[in-house]
Design a protein around this motif. Structure first.
Motif, PDB file in Angstrom:
ATOM      1  N   ARG A 139       1.697  -5.636   3.552  1.00 40.46           N
ATOM      2  CA  ARG A 139       0.842  -6.574   4.282  1.00 40.46           C
ATOM      3  C   ARG A 139       1.538  -7.925   4.325  1.00 40.46           C
ATOM      4  O   ARG A 139       1.989  -8.445   3.298  1.00 40.46           O
ATOM      5  CB  ARG A 139      -0.509  -6.685   3.593  1.00 40.46           C
ATOM      6  CG  ARG A 139      -1.527  -7.532   4.304  1.00 40.46           C
ATOM      7  CD  ARG A 139      -2.869  -7.290   3.663  1.00 40.46           C
ATOM      8  NE  ARG A 139      -3.839  -8.312   3.979  1.00 40.46           N
ATOM      9  CZ  ARG A 139      -4.574  -8.336   5.077  1.00 40.46           C
ATOM     10  NH1 ARG A 139      -4.443  -7.387   5.977  1.00 40.46           N
ATOM     11  NH2 ARG A 139      -5.446  -9.299   5.287  1.00 40.46           N
ATOM     12  N   TYR A 193      -2.931   0.436  -3.963  1.00 42.58           N
ATOM     13  CA  TYR A 193      -2.707  -0.937  -3.498  1.00 42.58           C
ATOM     14  C   TYR A 193      -2.223  -1.767  -4.668  1.00 42.58           C
ATOM     15  O   TYR A 193      -2.819  -1.749  -5.752  1.00 42.58           O
ATOM     16  CB  TYR A 193      -4.016  -1.508  -2.944  1.00 42.58           C
ATOM     17  CG  TYR A 193      -3.985  -2.969  -2.596  1.00 42.58           C
ATOM     18  CD1 TYR A 193      -4.816  -3.882  -3.255  1.00 42.58           C
ATOM     19  CD2 TYR A 193      -3.153  -3.450  -1.595  1.00 42.58           C
ATOM     20  CE1 TYR A 193      -4.810  -5.222  -2.913  1.00 42.58           C
ATOM     21  CE2 TYR A 193      -3.143  -4.786  -1.258  1.00 42.58           C
ATOM     22  CZ  TYR A 193      -3.974  -5.668  -1.916  1.00 42.58           C
ATOM     23  OH  TYR A 193      -3.965  -6.999  -1.572  1.00 42.58           O
ATOM     24  N   PHE A 208       0.836  -1.195   0.000  1.00 43.95           N
ATOM     25  CA  PHE A 208       0.000   0.000   0.000  1.00 43.95           C
ATOM     26  C   PHE A 208       0.873   1.248   0.000  1.00 43.95           C
ATOM     27  O   PHE A 208       1.989   1.247   0.515  1.00 43.95           O
ATOM     28  CB  PHE A 208      -0.843   0.061   1.282  1.00 43.95           C
ATOM     29  CG  PHE A 208      -1.809  -1.069   1.466  1.00 43.95           C
ATOM     30  CD1 PHE A 208      -1.389  -2.269   2.004  1.00 43.95           C
ATOM     31  CD2 PHE A 208      -3.137  -0.915   1.114  1.00 43.95           C
ATOM     32  CE1 PHE A 208      -2.285  -3.314   2.186  1.00 43.95           C
ATOM     33  CE2 PHE A 208      -4.039  -1.947   1.301  1.00 43.95           C
ATOM     34  CZ  PHE A 208      -3.610  -3.143   1.841  1.00 43.95           C
ATOM     35  N   GLY A 242       2.010 -14.033  11.226  1.00 48.15           N
ATOM     36  CA  GLY A 242       1.659 -13.330  12.455  1.00 48.15           C
ATOM     37  C   GLY A 242       0.328 -12.633  12.412  1.00 48.15           C
ATOM     38  O   GLY A 242       0.081 -11.708  13.187  1.00 48.15           O
ATOM     39  N   GLY A 243      -0.546 -13.061  11.499  1.00 41.46           N
ATOM     40  CA  GLY A 243      -1.899 -12.528  11.542  1.00 41.46           C
ATOM     41  C   GLY A 243      -2.220 -11.403  10.595  1.00 41.46           C
ATOM     42  O   GLY A 243      -2.992 -10.514  10.930  1.00 41.46           O
ATOM     43  N   PHE A 244      -1.672 -11.407   9.405  1.00 40.17           N
ATOM     44  CA  PHE A 244      -2.012 -10.403   8.399  1.00 40.17           C
ATOM     45  C   PHE A 244      -1.752  -8.984   8.888  1.00 40.17           C
ATOM     46  O   PHE A 244      -2.630  -8.127   8.858  1.00 40.17           O
ATOM     47  CB  PHE A 244      -3.475 -10.535   7.956  1.00 40.17           C
ATOM     48  CG  PHE A 244      -3.729 -11.737   7.097  1.00 40.17           C
ATOM     49  CD1 PHE A 244      -4.090 -12.933   7.657  1.00 40.17           C
ATOM     50  CD2 PHE A 244      -3.582 -11.663   5.721  1.00 40.17           C
ATOM     51  CE1 PHE A 244      -4.312 -14.049   6.858  1.00 40.17           C
ATOM     52  CE2 PHE A 244      -3.812 -12.761   4.915  1.00 40.17           C
ATOM     53  CZ  PHE A 244      -4.179 -13.960   5.487  1.00 40.17           C
ATOM     54  N   LYS A 245      -0.542  -8.736   9.331  1.00 38.90           N
ATOM     55  CA  LYS A 245      -0.185  -7.404   9.781  1.00 38.90           C
ATOM     56  C   LYS A 245       0.143  -6.515   8.593  1.00 38.90           C
ATOM     57  O   LYS A 245       0.655  -6.973   7.582  1.00 38.90           O
ATOM     58  CB  LYS A 245       1.048  -7.457  10.687  1.00 38.90           C
ATOM     59  CG  LYS A 245       0.760  -7.950  12.079  1.00 38.90           C
ATOM     60  CD  LYS A 245       1.978  -7.860  12.935  1.00 38.90           C
ATOM     61  CE  LYS A 245       3.029  -8.845  12.517  1.00 38.90           C
ATOM     62  NZ  LYS A 245       4.149  -8.903  13.495  1.00 38.90           N
ATOM     63  N   THR A 246      -0.122  -5.237   8.727  1.00 36.47           N
ATOM     64  CA  THR A 246       0.350  -4.244   7.780  1.00 36.47           C
ATOM     65  C   THR A 246       1.488  -3.488   8.441  1.00 36.47           C
ATOM     66  O   THR A 246       1.306  -2.871   9.491  1.00 36.47           O
ATOM     67  CB  THR A 246      -0.769  -3.272   7.359  1.00 36.47           C
ATOM     68  OG1 THR A 246      -1.829  -4.019   6.763  1.00 36.47           O
ATOM     69  CG2 THR A 246      -0.244  -2.251   6.368  1.00 36.47           C
ATOM     70  N   TYR A 256       0.212   5.203   1.343  1.00 38.88           N
ATOM     71  CA  TYR A 256      -0.667   6.135   2.031  1.00 38.88           C
ATOM     72  C   TYR A 256      -0.030   7.528   2.007  1.00 38.88           C
ATOM     73  O   TYR A 256       1.195   7.666   2.023  1.00 38.88           O
ATOM     74  CB  TYR A 256      -0.878   5.720   3.495  1.00 38.88           C
ATOM     75  CG  TYR A 256      -1.799   4.542   3.699  1.00 38.88           C
ATOM     76  CD1 TYR A 256      -1.342   3.236   3.562  1.00 38.88           C
ATOM     77  CD2 TYR A 256      -3.135   4.747   4.044  1.00 38.88           C
ATOM     78  CE1 TYR A 256      -2.195   2.156   3.763  1.00 38.88           C
ATOM     79  CE2 TYR A 256      -3.998   3.671   4.245  1.00 38.88           C
ATOM     80  CZ  TYR A 256      -3.521   2.387   4.106  1.00 38.88           C
ATOM     81  OH  TYR A 256      -4.370   1.325   4.298  1.00 38.88           O
ATOM     82  N   PHE A 314       4.278  -0.581   8.291  1.00 42.14           N
ATOM     83  CA  PHE A 314       4.511   0.700   7.646  1.00 42.14           C
ATOM     84  C   PHE A 314       5.991   1.069   7.651  1.00 42.14           C
ATOM     85  O   PHE A 314       6.703   0.841   8.639  1.00 42.14           O
ATOM     86  CB  PHE A 314       3.736   1.802   8.370  1.00 42.14           C
ATOM     87  CG  PHE A 314       2.265   1.809   8.064  1.00 42.14           C
ATOM     88  CD1 PHE A 314       1.403   0.939   8.705  1.00 42.14           C
ATOM     89  CD2 PHE A 314       1.757   2.685   7.116  1.00 42.14           C
ATOM     90  CE1 PHE A 314       0.037   0.929   8.412  1.00 42.14           C
ATOM     91  CE2 PHE A 314       0.397   2.689   6.818  1.00 42.14           C
ATOM     92  CZ  PHE A 314      -0.455   1.810   7.463  1.00 42.14           C
ATOM     93  N   LEU A 330       3.743   7.098   2.861  1.00 41.00           N
ATOM     94  CA  LEU A 330       4.073   5.899   3.620  1.00 41.00           C
ATOM     95  C   LEU A 330       3.892   4.660   2.758  1.00 41.00           C
ATOM     96  O   LEU A 330       2.813   4.436   2.202  1.00 41.00           O
ATOM     97  CB  LEU A 330       3.157   5.773   4.845  1.00 41.00           C
ATOM     98  CG  LEU A 330       3.018   6.991   5.751  1.00 41.00           C
ATOM     99  CD1 LEU A 330       2.020   6.723   6.866  1.00 41.00           C
ATOM    100  CD2 LEU A 330       4.353   7.382   6.339  1.00 41.00           C
TER     101      LEU A 330
END
Lengths: 114, 111
Positions: free
Chosen positions: B91, B48, B33, B95-99, B35, B101, B87
């Motif tokens: 993704r 994205y 991504f 560990g749980g679909f962390k994003t 931002y 940055f 930024l």
């Protein structure tokens, strides 16, 4: 009309106090997050909830406790505040699912611990 | 582990084109991504990419090469209001679909 809202916007408090920050989203999203952005502007994930269940819990002091009463709300309670907790805290939400991971951020809560 | 690198600051002239690069290392890549964050405001979604190639959206385009762990954000016809931090975020399914940055690139647009 606000998609993701947080209260308060500013929070100034003394070391050792306990404080809470509230977050609400009206987007119908399943997943909510708390991020901390420090003075160096790093945006770090703290917690993530999906349908009221905790799915991500980063290495955050246990003085920080999230609570999700329903999937539209994710509040953050901080005990025994320390100087290093001073930062901007952002709440965010996303729909979840493939291609739906875009996160929508709240306006931020600027916390200053004196 | 995860690592995201992008330049700290860039300066460009109004009306010009600027390219902001991002390199990443992650064990479970699942999308990238970009931002935009104006000073004192929240980050807002720009683009994205999950497949290789270029995604164009108005004056902004984003490119991804998964094999090289590389992305760039291209801003055309720069306007003063484009002065902000950009930024790069990855993704990660581990560990749980962390994003995760990056630290952001502060872009200054001068007249």
């Amino acid at each position: 009309d606000t998609a993701v809202s947080q209260t308060p916007k500013y929070l100034v408090t003394q070391m050792g106090n306990d404080k809470s920050i509230k977050c609400e989203q009206n987007l119908g999203h399943d997943t909510m997050y708390w991020y901390k952005q420090d003075s160096k502007k790093f945006l770090k994930i703290m917690f993530s909830y999906n349908n009221k269940e905790l799915i991500i819990n980063e290495t955050v002091p246990n003085r920080f406790s999230p609570k999700s009463p329903d999937k539209a709300h994710l509040n953050l309670h901080i005990n025994s505040l320390e100087l290093g907790d001073s930062a901007v805290y952002f709440c965010a939400s996303s729909q979840g699912g493939i291609g739906l991971e875009t996160q929508y951020f709240g306006p931020g809560t600027r916390l200053l611990v004196l | 582990g995860q690592n995201i690198d992008q330049p700290t600051e860039m300066t460009a002239t109004e009306g010009a084109i600027v390219q902001i690069n991002c390199t990443y290392q992650t064990s479970g890549f699942n999308g990238l991504f970009w931002y935009q964050q104006h000073a004192g405001e929240a980050p807002t979604f720009l683009s994205y990419n999950v497949l290789d190639g270029l995604e164009e959206k108005g004056r902004f385009s984003s490119f991804l090469s998964r094999s090289k762990g590389y992305s760039y954000l291209l801003l055309k016809e720069l306007q003063m209001k484009d002065s902000a931090s950009y930024l790069c975020a990855v993704r990660d399914i581990t560990g749980g679909f962390k994003t995760i940055f990056g630290a952001g690139t502060r872009l200054f647009v001068k007249a």
